[in-house]
Design an enzyme around this catalytic site. Structure first.
Site, PDB file in Angstrom:
ATOM      1  N   HIS A   1      11.220  20.082  72.556  1.00 23.44           N
ATOM      2  CA  HIS A   1      10.219  18.971  71.623  1.00 23.44           C
ATOM      3  C   HIS A   1       9.962  17.708  72.032  1.00 23.44           C
ATOM      4  CE1 HIS A   1       9.155  17.077  68.162  1.00 23.44           C
ATOM      5  NE2 HIS A   1      10.228  16.637  67.844  1.00 23.44           N
TER       6      HIS A   1
ATOM      7  N   CYS B   1       7.498  12.371  65.639  1.00 25.55           N
ATOM      8  CA  CYS B   1       7.555  13.742  65.941  1.00 25.55           C
ATOM      9  C   CYS B   1       6.439  14.554  65.411  1.00 25.55           C
ATOM     10  CB  CYS B   1       8.885  14.576  65.267  1.00 25.55           C
ATOM     11  SG  CYS B   1      10.326  13.768  65.555  1.00 25.55           S
TER      12      CYS B   1
ATOM     13  N   GLY C   1      11.066  11.682  62.161  1.00 27.91           N
ATOM     14  CA  GLY C   1      12.266  10.582  61.826  1.00 27.91           C
ATOM     15  C   GLY C   1      11.784   9.539  61.182  1.00 27.91           C
TER      16      GLY C   1
ATOM     17  N   CYS D   1       9.246  17.826  60.446  1.00 29.83           N
ATOM     18  CA  CYS D   1       9.727  16.918  60.167  1.00 29.83           C
ATOM     19  C   CYS D   1       9.659  15.724  60.985  1.00 29.83           C
ATOM     20  CB  CYS D   1      11.323  17.093  59.895  1.00 29.83           C
ATOM     21  SG  CYS D   1      12.168  17.304  61.460  1.00 29.83           S
TER      22      CYS D   1
END
Length: 391
Positions: free
Chosen positions: A347, A87, A379, A377
């Site tokens: 996203h 991400c 994954g 954040c």
């Protein structure tokens, strides 16, 4: 230390999964936004292109940045690198580009791209002779070809399940998550974002279609959000309405030295400051920004409460609230995602970090602000944070 300036930002509209941008390859999308920067600034001499991309097993041939250079109007002599921190890949591309400028480059194009619609299925090779089993995985998002040792030590919970863990650990209610999601939708400002968007033209048998607006934002009410099911855990709180979307898009920015700014007549939006990354438990990956920002502050950056602008990727309302509350901010702090975030905008994994960096820089350039925080954040349990400073 060499100063690094973030100058221009161009991005595609953000498309829904299977939506308006579904027919565009990721390498084409990345080339499109690179050419958009070249249109803004004719005569650029680019030292390097760095892009983030999470799903690198398909049409991008594992180095989408290089493919994008070859598809763009840049000369083939421009080198290119693709980075992957899931991400945060797009933000890591910006950080890597800033390092390249500090190492002597005058101008770097950094960005991110993702087509979650076109993420391929993958089939592993046989591990034994005459094997009859075939394990096929969708590479859009989540675990695949899991290492048994990882599963035993950390588990393999899905992204929504990790958000449920964060909600439970931090006491974040369904009502508060839905209220955050509603604010994200209400704050989305199509007019504000329009100047960053580079329309995408889709060729079709019946003629061309021009996509010039984000597709993910949608009008909703607190009643509609409250009525959505929470399918990821019995008695859970995470829904499709208080989570980010599965999306397609690309974004690119110009990073330049002072010499590059002068040489090409650029107008800086912000200065690139400190950066930091950190690891957290995969089961609560959404709190990654808390750990990353703690390291950022230890390196001399302002605390979140002292930042004028905050762009925090909204993977889930639960994790965004866990972060803002850890920083002592109100749930509705106006500094956080003032023009919408991942829940309203979507996203596209590799794109988002570059997109929020460009958004934060524009907000700084509007005046009256001294510093911005950009953070996501990641994954499997990480966080990345970047400080931007007013010019």
């Amino acid at each position: 230390m060499t100063e690094v300036f973030l100058c221009s930002h161009r991005r595609t509209p953000i498309g829904r999964h299977g939506g308006a941008l579904a027919m565009l390859r990721p390498d084409d999308m990345a080339a499109h936004v690179i050419d958009g920067l070249l249109d803004l600034h004719p005569g650029l001499a680019v030292d390097e292109v760095i892009f983030g991309c999470a799903n690198q097993a398909g049409e991008d041939n594992r180095n989408v940045a290089r493919m994008a250079v070859l598809l763009s109007r840049l000369p083939e002599t421009v080198p290119a690198l693709t980075v992957n921190r899931l991400c945060a890949s797009g933000l890591d591309a910006v950080i890597a580009g800033a390092r390249a400028v500090r190492d002597g480059a005058d101008l770097v194009i950094a960005g991110g791209v993702e087509s979650m619609t076109r993420a391929p299925f993958v089939l592993g090779k046989a591990e034994t002779a005459f094997a009859r089993a075939a394990e096929i995985h969708d590479t859009t998002i989540g675990w695949r070809f899991v290492n048994d040792r990882i599963a035993q030590a950390y588990g393999v919970e899905s992204m929504p399940e990790t958000a449920e863990n964060v909600a439970a650990d931090h006491g974040i209610s369904r009502a508060d998550q839905d209220a955050f999601a509603l604010r994200s939708q209400a704050r989305y400002d199509a007019g504000w974002h329009a100047s960053d968007i580079l329309p995408a033209t889709l060729r079709g048998r019946k003629g061309d279609t021009v996509v010039n607006a984000d597709e993910h934002p949608r009008a909703t009410t607190i009643e509609k959000l409250a009525a959505l099911p929470a399918p990821f855990r019995k008695g859970g709180t995470v829904t499709a309405g208080n989570a980010s979307g599965v999306n397609d898009g690309a974004a690119a920015l110009i990073l330049a030295s002072a010499a590059g700014v002068k040489r090409f007549g650029l107008q800086p939006l912000a200065r690139v400051g400190r950066a930091a990354s950190a690891g957290v438990a995969p089961r609560v990956m959404g709190i990654g920004p808390v750990a990353a920002v703690e390291r950022l502050v230890a390196r001399g950056a302002r605390r979140p409460g002292d930042m004028d602008v905050i762009e925090l990727n909204e993977a889930f309302a639960a994790q965004a609230l866990a972060c803002t509350r850890a920083w002592g901010l109100a749930d509705d702090d106006a500094r956080v995602n003032a023009h919408g975030g991942g829940i309203s905008m979507g996203h596209p994994l590799g794109m988002s970090g570059a997109r929020i960096a460009g958004t934060a820089a524009r907000r700084l350039a509007e005046g009256g602000s001294a510093a911005a925080l950009v953070t996501l954040c990641v994954g499997v349990g990480q966080g990345v944070a970047l400080e931007l400073l007013a010019v």
